[in-house]
Design a protein around this motif. Structure first.
Motif, PDB file in Angstrom:
ATOM      1  N   GLU A  57       0.532  10.131   1.985  1.00  0.00           N
ATOM      2  CA  GLU A  57      -0.009   9.043   2.664  1.00  0.00           C
ATOM      3  C   GLU A  57      -0.188   8.947   4.022  1.00  0.00           C
ATOM      4  O   GLU A  57       0.831   9.443   4.702  1.00  0.00           O
ATOM      5  N   ALA A  67      -3.043   8.517  -1.837  1.00  0.00           N
ATOM      6  CA  ALA A  67      -2.002   7.716  -1.807  1.00  0.00           C
ATOM      7  C   ALA A  67      -0.622   8.088  -1.982  1.00  0.00           C
ATOM      8  O   ALA A  67       0.316   7.347  -2.149  1.00  0.00           O
ATOM      9  N   ASN A  90      -1.829   2.320  -5.146  1.00  0.00           N
ATOM     10  CA  ASN A  90      -0.652   1.854  -5.186  1.00  0.00           C
ATOM     11  C   ASN A  90       0.133   1.872  -6.349  1.00  0.00           C
ATOM     12  O   ASN A  90      -0.559   2.207  -7.575  1.00  0.00           O
ATOM     13  N   ARG A 149       2.279  -4.909   3.695  1.00  0.00           N
ATOM     14  CA  ARG A 149       2.930  -5.827   2.564  1.00  0.00           C
ATOM     15  C   ARG A 149       2.215  -7.033   2.697  1.00  0.00           C
ATOM     16  O   ARG A 149       2.378  -7.603   3.772  1.00  0.00           O
ATOM     17  N   PHE A 165       2.170   1.288   6.965  1.00  0.00           N
ATOM     18  CA  PHE A 165       2.750   0.377   5.805  1.00  0.00           C
ATOM     19  C   PHE A 165       2.233  -1.106   5.982  1.00  0.00           C
ATOM     20  O   PHE A 165       2.173  -1.535   7.019  1.00  0.00           O
ATOM     21  N   LEU A 214       6.442  -1.339  -6.721  1.00  0.00           N
ATOM     22  CA  LEU A 214       7.260  -0.827  -5.476  1.00  0.00           C
ATOM     23  C   LEU A 214       7.335  -2.248  -4.695  1.00  0.00           C
ATOM     24  O   LEU A 214       8.148  -2.231  -3.866  1.00  0.00           O
ATOM     25  N   ARG A 220      -1.663   5.864   5.698  1.00  0.00           N
ATOM     26  CA  ARG A 220      -1.832   4.485   5.769  1.00  0.00           C
ATOM     27  C   ARG A 220      -0.616   3.968   6.586  1.00  0.00           C
ATOM     28  O   ARG A 220       0.733   4.099   6.181  1.00  0.00           O
ATOM     29  N   ASN A 272       0.744  -1.360  -0.040  1.00  0.00           N
ATOM     30  CA  ASN A 272      -0.018  -0.006   0.066  1.00  0.00           C
ATOM     31  C   ASN A 272       0.839   1.237  -0.014  1.00  0.00           C
ATOM     32  O   ASN A 272       0.868   2.120   0.780  1.00  0.00           O
ATOM     33  N   ARG A 273       1.763   1.415  -0.842  1.00  0.00           N
ATOM     34  CA  ARG A 273       2.581   2.322  -1.014  1.00  0.00           C
ATOM     35  C   ARG A 273       2.559   2.974  -2.698  1.00  0.00           C
ATOM     36  O   ARG A 273       2.592   2.045  -3.724  1.00  0.00           O
ATOM     37  N   CYS A 274       2.716   4.376  -2.853  1.00  0.00           N
ATOM     38  CA  CYS A 274       2.833   4.852  -4.092  1.00  0.00           C
ATOM     39  C   CYS A 274       4.131   5.903  -4.114  1.00  0.00           C
ATOM     40  O   CYS A 274       4.435   6.319  -3.187  1.00  0.00           O
ATOM     41  N   ASN A 275       4.517   6.081  -5.251  1.00  0.00           N
ATOM     42  CA  ASN A 275       5.868   6.724  -5.436  1.00  0.00           C
ATOM     43  C   ASN A 275       5.436   8.155  -6.373  1.00  0.00           C
ATOM     44  O   ASN A 275       6.466   8.990  -6.705  1.00  0.00           O
ATOM     45  N   LYS A 292       2.528  10.145  -2.288  1.00  0.00           N
ATOM     46  CA  LYS A 292       3.746   9.849  -1.555  1.00  0.00           C
ATOM     47  C   LYS A 292       3.938  11.199  -0.499  1.00  0.00           C
ATOM     48  O   LYS A 292       4.517  11.055   0.652  1.00  0.00           O
TER      49      LYS A 292
END
Length: 326
Positions: free
Chosen positions: A81, A76, A115, A87, A85, A119, A83, A65-68, A78
Motif C-alpha cells: 500500500e 492495495a 479495500n 476515510r 490514508f 475495516l 496511498r 482505502n485500506r486492506c488487511n 497491506k
C-alpha cells in the motif's frame, strides 16, 4: 438461502493458477476477450443509441482505502500500500446515496473498491442507510473474510442481496473463521434465506490482470490492448475523498473524472470527461493513455448486469412499439 463454495475450474484450475500462473492468466484473458466481444459491442451500441445517458449498472463506493490482506496481485495489499490514508466523510457518503435515490437508481451498489470494507467500523450503518434510500437496488458486499464472523454476517444481512466472501489462501480450504461461518449458516438456513452467500476459493499468489500496469506480480509488457472496455459505460467508481475515477485498475487513485465535493453525481456521469473517455475507449484501449496497456476484463457479475439491462431495454422497446400500433 443459496450458499455455495466455488473454485473456478475446481482443483485443476487451482493447480494451474498455482503452478503456471502467467500461462493461466493469459489463457483465461484471451478466452474472455473472445467470448465477450460481441456482448460488449452490443452494450456500447445500446448506450450510444439511448436518448438519455443510461445510468451506471454498478456504483462502487470505497469508504476507506485500506486492506488487511496480502494478495500478490494487488497494490492495495497491506505490504504494498502506497496511498495516503483516506476515510470518507459521513456527510459525503449520505450525499452520494441521496443523489442516487433522487436519480431513481435501481442498479447494483457495493461499498467496496480496492479495500476491505470491514475495516470501516461504520460499514453496517452505511449499508443500512443505503438500503433505506435505495430499496430496489441490488446491494452486494465483497470481503476477504479475514475478520469476518457470524455476528458480522448477522448484522449486515438485512441490507444485502448478496455476500461474496473471497477466501484468499495458499491452500484449497477455508480459513478457520470462515469454516465456522459456513458451518453456522448451513446449520441455520432459515436465518439467511433472503441472502445469496458465495464463498470463493482464491489462490493468494495467483496472477490476474496487469490492472493498467499497477499489479505487483504482472507488470505491463508495453503491449497495446486494442480491445474495448465496458467499465466507463457500466461503472461509477468513487474513492473516499469524493473523486470519481475510471475504475478499480486505478489502484493509486490518479484519474479523476469529477469531484463530488464540487459537482453533482449525475452531472459528472453525463459530463465531458466521461464522454471523452467513452468515445476514446469504444474503439480500443489504445486510444486512451491510462488504459492502453491494461488487460483487465469485466467480471461475471458485471456481464450479468449488462445482459439484464439489454434484455430489459428490449422488452421496453417492444412495449413501446406495441403501444404505437394501438
Amino acid at each position: 438461502m443459496p450458499v455455495k463454495i466455488h473454485c473456478f475450474m475446481g482443483r485443476l484450475g487451482w493447480e494451474l493458477r498455482k503452478r503456471v500462473p502467467m500461462l493461466s492468466s493469459n489463457s483465461y484473458l484471451k478466452l474472455q476477450f473472445a467470448a465477450r466481444r460481441k456482448l460488449q459491442q452490443q452494450y456500447i451500441d445500446y448506450f450510444k443509441g439511448s436518448a438519455e445517458t443510461p445510468k451506471p449498472l454498478i456504483v462502487n463506493i470505497e469508504t476507506i482505502n485500506r486492506c488487511n490482506s496480502t494478495c500478490e496481485f494487488c497494490t492495495a495489499n497491506k505490504n504494498a500500500e502506497k496511498r495516503p490514508f483516506k476515510r470518507m466523510e459521513e456527510d459525503l457518503y449520505h450525499s452520494i446515496i441521496d443523489q442516487l435515490a433522487d436519480w431513481g437508481y435501481k442498479g447494483h451498489l457495493t461499498l467496496y473498491g480496492n479495500n476491505e470494507p470491514w475495516l470501516d467500523n461504520r460499514i453496517v450503518e452505511f449499508h443500512r442507510y443505503a438500503r433505506e434510500k435505495l430499496p430496489d437496488s441490488f446491494i452486494f458486499m465483497s470481503t476477504n473474510g479475514l475478520i469476518l464472523d457470524i455476528d458480522k454476517v448477522k448484522q449486515i444481512k438485512p441490507y444485502l442481496n448478496q455476500l461474496i466472501i473471497n477466501n484468499y489462501s495458499y491452500e484449497l480450504k477455508l480459513h478457520k473463521n470462515l469454516q465456522q461461518v459456513y458451518k453456522y449458516i448451513t446449520e441455520h438456513p432459515g436465518e439467511f434465506e433472503d441472502l445469496d452467500i458465495l464463498f470463493q476459493m482464491r489462490y493468494l499468489g495467483e496472477v490476474l490482470t496487469n490492472r493498467a500496469g499497477s499489479a505487483p506480480n504482472k507488470k505491463s509488457t508495453g503491449k497495446i490492448i486494442t480491445e474495448t472496455c465496458l467499465m466507463p459505460f457500466t461503472d461509477m467508481w468513487i474513492v473516499p475523498d469524493g473523486r470519481m475515477g475510471i475504475c478499480c485498475c486505478d489502484n493509486f487513485e490518479t484519474t479523476c473524472l469529477g469531484d463530488l465535493n464540487k459537482t453533482p453525481l449525475k452531472e459528472i456521469w453525463e459530463g465531458k470527461p466521461y464522454k471523452y473517455l467513452r468515445t476514446a475507449i469504444e474503439g480500443g484501449r489504445d486510444k486512451y493513455e491510462f488504459c492502453k496497456y491494461c488487460d483487465f476484463i469485466d467480471a461475471g457479475l458485471r456481464m450479468d448486469a449488462v445482459k439484464d439491462e439489454l434484455n430489459h431495454s428490449t422488452v421496453l422497446h417492444g412495449a413501446r412499439q406495441s403501444l404505437k400500433q394501438l
